[in-house]
Design an enzyme around this catalytic site. Sequence first.
Site, mmCIF file in Angstrom:
data_model
loop_
_atom_site.group_PDB
_atom_site.id
_atom_site.type_symbol
_atom_site.label_atom_id
_atom_site.label_comp_id
_atom_site.label_asym_id
_atom_site.label_seq_id
_atom_site.Cartn_x
_atom_site.Cartn_y
_atom_site.Cartn_z
ATOM 1 N N HIS A 163 0.839 -1.202 0.000
ATOM 2 C CA HIS A 163 0.000 0.000 0.000
ATOM 3 C C HIS A 163 0.872 1.250 0.000
ATOM 4 O O HIS A 163 0.598 2.212 -0.730
ATOM 5 C CB HIS A 163 -0.919 -0.002 1.223
ATOM 6 C CG HIS A 163 -1.636 1.304 1.435
ATOM 7 N ND1 HIS A 163 -2.838 1.600 0.842
ATOM 8 C CD2 HIS A 163 -1.312 2.396 2.174
ATOM 9 C CE1 HIS A 163 -3.239 2.802 1.197
ATOM 10 N NE2 HIS A 163 -2.318 3.318 2.008
ATOM 11 N N GLU A 164 1.922 1.243 0.802
ATOM 12 C CA GLU A 164 2.819 2.403 0.839
ATOM 13 C C GLU A 164 3.571 2.567 -0.483
ATOM 14 O O GLU A 164 3.848 3.690 -0.903
ATOM 15 C CB GLU A 164 3.807 2.269 2.005
ATOM 16 C CG GLU A 164 3.146 2.243 3.385
ATOM 17 C CD GLU A 164 2.223 3.421 3.637
ATOM 18 O OE1 GLU A 164 2.496 4.520 3.111
ATOM 19 O OE2 GLU A 164 1.216 3.237 4.336
ATOM 20 N N HIS A 203 1.684 4.670 -2.824
ATOM 21 C CA HIS A 203 1.918 6.119 -2.708
ATOM 22 C C HIS A 203 3.180 6.530 -3.462
ATOM 23 O O HIS A 203 3.235 7.625 -4.044
ATOM 24 C CB HIS A 203 2.032 6.512 -1.242
ATOM 25 C CG HIS A 203 0.753 6.422 -0.482
ATOM 26 N ND1 HIS A 203 -0.414 7.006 -0.924
ATOM 27 C CD2 HIS A 203 0.442 5.816 0.706
ATOM 28 C CE1 HIS A 203 -1.391 6.772 -0.049
ATOM 29 N NE2 HIS A 203 -0.890 6.050 0.939
#
Length: 236
Positions: free
Chosen positions: A103-104, A107
């Site tokens: 998920h990071e 980004h």
Amino acid sequence: MYYGYYDYSWFVLLPAIIFTMVCQARINSAYRTYSQIPCSTGVTGAEAARAMMDANGLRGVAINVLNGGNSLTNYYDPKTKSLNLSREVYASSSVASVCIACHEVGHAIQDATHYAPLAFRNGIVPVVNLTQMVSWPLIFFGLIMSAASPYGSLMFLIGVVCFLFVILFHLVTLPVEFNASNRALANLRELSLVNEDDYIGSRAVLKAAAMTYVAALATSIASLLRVLVIVGGRRR
């Protein structure tokens, strides 16, 4: 009359508080469950993140281990172009650690591709940091002074406008977080980092995490509405 409206105003905020508590309980439960289930491929959070970044042309993005914070303290830093993972997420091969790390990375991909909502959110951070600090003092003292001075009403209005920037920040955070999760889930499958059972668990963790951002938006809106209800009660 004022006190009656003041008491009633809590009913505006209460649902948001309950919703926030439910969302927090869900993310804690999902993380607790899937942090105990090993990923079928045996990759760690750091390995999954590296694989996803390399597949998306981000070989230059470093992965750092955070010494402080808890297992849910993970973030991508656009200034240093680095992925920062808690020690548990970095080293663990659990389903939760793998999907959180990816998920990071989502980004990081947003940053590299100049994803508009992320660029906008990052751009308003300095303004939001200031308005978040001054909004409630302005609203509070504006309410107190409004009965005696027109400057009180002006101060209150400025405080409300400042708080609208905070709400805007929470609002634009939603597409940023949902998009990062969608990128993570797609890459988990495409890169064969998980099997179908792992994927279902990853989706459960990321969905629960995303709802905490919805709760933050709901709480900020409800807080402002409660103040407006109080003001409306005072003017009756």
